[in-house]
Design an enzyme around this catalytic site. Structure first.
Site, mmCIF file in Angstrom:
data_model
loop_
_atom_site.group_PDB
_atom_site.id
_atom_site.type_symbol
_atom_site.label_atom_id
_atom_site.label_comp_id
_atom_site.label_asym_id
_atom_site.label_seq_id
_atom_site.Cartn_x
_atom_site.Cartn_y
_atom_site.Cartn_z
ATOM 1 N N LYS A 210 0.859 -1.183 0.000
ATOM 2 C CA LYS A 210 0.000 0.000 0.000
ATOM 3 C C LYS A 210 0.890 1.224 0.000
ATOM 4 O O LYS A 210 1.977 1.217 0.599
ATOM 5 C CB LYS A 210 -0.868 -0.004 1.267
ATOM 6 C CG LYS A 210 -2.087 0.873 1.173
ATOM 7 C CD LYS A 210 -3.308 0.119 0.710
ATOM 8 C CE LYS A 210 -4.503 1.036 0.643
ATOM 9 N NZ LYS A 210 -5.744 0.321 0.328
ATOM 10 N N GLY B 59 -20.552 6.486 6.301
ATOM 11 C CA GLY B 59 -19.767 6.961 5.154
ATOM 12 C C GLY B 59 -20.413 6.601 3.833
ATOM 13 O O GLY B 59 -20.529 5.434 3.471
ATOM 14 N N GLY C 252 -19.347 7.399 0.717
ATOM 15 C CA GLY C 252 -18.383 7.756 -0.318
ATOM 16 C C GLY C 252 -18.511 6.827 -1.509
ATOM 17 O O GLY C 252 -19.594 6.297 -1.803
ATOM 18 N N VAL D 231 -17.629 3.765 -2.079
ATOM 19 C CA VAL D 231 -18.156 2.423 -1.803
ATOM 20 C C VAL D 231 -19.510 2.500 -1.093
ATOM 21 O O VAL D 231 -20.466 1.809 -1.463
ATOM 22 C CB VAL D 231 -17.177 1.599 -0.937
ATOM 23 C CG1 VAL D 231 -17.734 0.200 -0.687
ATOM 24 C CG2 VAL D 231 -15.805 1.500 -1.600
HETATM 25 P P1 NAD Z 1 -14.354 7.748 0.021
HETATM 26 O O1 NAD Z 1 -13.341 8.738 0.473
HETATM 27 O O2 NAD Z 1 -14.959 7.888 -1.326
HETATM 28 O O3 NAD Z 1 -15.568 7.715 1.074
HETATM 29 C C1 NAD Z 1 -15.444 7.864 2.446
HETATM 30 C C2 NAD Z 1 -16.694 8.590 2.916
HETATM 31 O O4 NAD Z 1 -16.712 8.590 4.343
HETATM 32 C C3 NAD Z 1 -16.756 10.051 2.468
HETATM 33 O O5 NAD Z 1 -18.029 10.327 1.935
HETATM 34 C C4 NAD Z 1 -16.502 10.824 3.756
HETATM 35 O O6 NAD Z 1 -17.147 12.088 3.769
HETATM 36 C C5 NAD Z 1 -17.086 9.884 4.781
HETATM 37 N N1 NAD Z 1 -16.596 10.031 6.140
HETATM 38 C C6 NAD Z 1 -15.340 10.313 6.558
HETATM 39 N N2 NAD Z 1 -15.297 10.318 7.902
HETATM 40 C C7 NAD Z 1 -16.543 10.012 8.335
HETATM 41 C C8 NAD Z 1 -17.121 9.829 9.603
HETATM 42 N N3 NAD Z 1 -16.431 9.989 10.734
HETATM 43 N N4 NAD Z 1 -18.426 9.481 9.673
HETATM 44 C C9 NAD Z 1 -19.152 9.315 8.555
HETATM 45 N N5 NAD Z 1 -18.650 9.484 7.319
HETATM 46 C C10 NAD Z 1 -17.364 9.824 7.212
HETATM 47 O O7 NAD Z 1 -13.680 6.314 0.215
HETATM 48 P P2 NAD Z 1 -14.150 4.911 -0.380
HETATM 49 O O8 NAD Z 1 -13.375 4.622 -1.599
HETATM 50 O O9 NAD Z 1 -15.644 4.850 -0.394
HETATM 51 O O10 NAD Z 1 -13.595 3.928 0.742
HETATM 52 C C11 NAD Z 1 -14.240 3.806 2.008
HETATM 53 C C12 NAD Z 1 -13.456 2.827 2.868
HETATM 54 O O11 NAD Z 1 -13.408 1.554 2.222
HETATM 55 C C13 NAD Z 1 -11.984 3.210 3.110
HETATM 56 O O12 NAD Z 1 -11.595 2.774 4.395
HETATM 57 C C14 NAD Z 1 -11.242 2.432 2.052
HETATM 58 O O13 NAD Z 1 -9.902 2.178 2.410
HETATM 59 C C15 NAD Z 1 -12.054 1.161 2.033
HETATM 60 N N6 NAD Z 1 -11.945 0.419 0.777
HETATM 61 C C16 NAD Z 1 -12.275 1.010 -0.400
HETATM 62 C C17 NAD Z 1 -12.181 0.286 -1.578
HETATM 63 C C18 NAD Z 1 -12.587 0.883 -2.897
HETATM 64 O O14 NAD Z 1 -12.743 0.124 -3.867
HETATM 65 N N7 NAD Z 1 -12.783 2.186 -2.987
HETATM 66 C C19 NAD Z 1 -11.730 -1.038 -1.550
HETATM 67 C C20 NAD Z 1 -11.411 -1.628 -0.314
HETATM 68 C C21 NAD Z 1 -11.521 -0.876 0.848
#
Ligand code: NAD
Length: 346
Positions: free
Chosen positions: A79, A179, A181, A183
């Site tokens: 990573k 969250g 975001g 995902v």
């Molecule tokens: P992202 O940044 O698009 O979404 C994260 C969301 O969480 C954002 O909307 C943000 O505003 C919100 N957020 C942050 N702090 C918060 C809190 N305290 N309470 C509520 N909401 C909060 O990220 P993502 O790509 O959706 O990934 C989310 C998680 O999943 C991360 O931990 C990432 O490492 C993990 N992940 C993502 C993927 C992927 O394919 N994108 C794959 C495996 C793991």
């Protein structure tokens, strides 16, 4: 330690690279290449200090080793984290410098998107190194892994709901999503379509308002979401949400979400089990994205085949739930042992 996490095998290597012109400060952690080149995304984040970034790189890369092993991928775990420069910065220059750092590892590490980075960033990286994936390609498979990650979490919730909660479908099941975001939003879409009731929170009020309008989701504050009354909790924000403070307040019986490193400390898995809460380990259920970018990288991408492979995460969830009955371990401890046993060349 700079070399790894307590009570774990040390990381194979960590590259610390900086570039004065672009402001790049990155750490690329290669945890294990036992199964193949270390594969894992790149996070851009405003870390409190360099040690926090280093620690995140160590934890996330180890999680990638476990994730890739359980997903049966011929890749090790790695990573990258980039410390977000303060103030204005030139994104293209930053990712060009990052690409040079990735390239210097000569394929020991392959990068892709993670929190804070986009498909456009990875396209920029691709101009300078071939060790990158997660790029939309004209007429071919590729790009944003988030919908695939969400699908893997969704099928895992289905599997868990069946075995742990005795539900034949998700109709009326109350799921709290922390969250919305990349995902979390897709997960909300899948759950809504399956008839689940949603409770959501995000630091961005525009996202929760959209979920309320589109899915009829109940909106709570970021301080309330973990303890919200629900059947399933899906942490989809950042790591360490399951900790000594939150665990005593949880109301869910099942936890299954996308966020990496949900347990603040390993013994938090025991604390959840003591409370009768079944925790489906993050690196088991959130492998959809890496399955997608790994297939894309190997040129084996085809939507149907990738979705079928991601759907098989549910089979591994079922296997884990059978294994814990025999071993008496917690799901977290069982998944750790299972993944460790697979950290060898496939
Ligand atoms: P992202 O940044 O698009 O979404 C994260 C969301 O969480 C954002 O909307 C943000 O505003 C919100 N957020 C942050 N702090 C918060 C809190 N305290 N309470 C509520 N909401 C909060 O990220 P993502 O790509 O959706 O990934 C989310 C998680 O999943 C991360 O931990 C990432 O490492 C993990 N992940 C993502 C993927 C992927 O394919 N994108 C794959 C495996 C793991």
């Amino acid at each position: 330690s700079f070399f790894g996490l307590p009570h774990q095998a040390p990381h194979e290597r960590v590259l610390i690279a900086a570039d004065a012109e672009s402001g790049l400060r990155t750490m690329i952690a290669v945890h294990s290449t036992a199964r193949g080149p270390a594969f894992g995304g790149c996070r851009l984040w405003a870390y409190e200090n360099d040690l926090a970034a280093h620690h995140d790189a160590l934890r996330l890369s180890q999680g990638m080793s476990m994730k890739n092993a359980l997903a049966g991928l011929p890749f090790g775990g790695g990573k990258a984290v980039i410390v977000k420069p303060k103030g204005e910065f030139d994104r293209a220059k930053l990712f060009a410098a990052f690409a040079r750092a990735v390239d210097s590892l000569q394929g020991a590490y392959i990068t892709a998107e993670d929190v804070g980075t986009t498909t456009a960033d990875m396209r920029g990286v691709q101009a300078l190194t071939k060790y990158v994936s997660g790029i939309p390609r004209e007429g071919a498979f590729g790009g944003d892994p988030s919908p695939k990650t969400a699908w893997g979490v969704f099928v895992s919730i289905e599997a868990g709901a069946k075995t742990v909660l005795g539900r034949s479908d998700l109709q009326g099941l109350k799921v709290a999503i922390q969250g919305l975001g990349a995902v979390g939003w897709h997960l909300a879409e899948f759950l809504h379509k399956a008839g689940a009731q949603l409770v959501v929170a995000d630091i961005d009020p525009a996202k929760t308002a959209k979920a309320q309008a589109q899915f009829g989701a109940e909106v709570v504050t970021v301080d309330q979401i973990l303890a919200a009354p629900c059947d399933v909790l899906a942490p989809c924000a950042l790591g360490a949400s399951l900790n000594a403070t939150s665990i005593p307040t949880l109301q869910a019986k099942l936890i299954c979400g996308a966020a990496n490193n949900q347990l603040a400390l390993p013994h938090d898995g025991d604390e959840l089990a003591k409370r009768g809460i079944t925790y489906l380990p993050d690196y088991l259920v959130n492998a959809g994205g890496i399955i997608s970018v790994a297939r894309e990288y190997r040129g084996e991408g085809e939507e149907g085949a990738v979705m079928a492979e991601v759907s098989r995460i549910a089979e591994r969830v079922n296997e884990l739930l059978v294994r814990i009955k025999t071993s008496g371990r917690t799901p977290a401890a069982e998944a750790d042992a299972w993944a460790q046993s697979l950290l060898v060349k496939p």
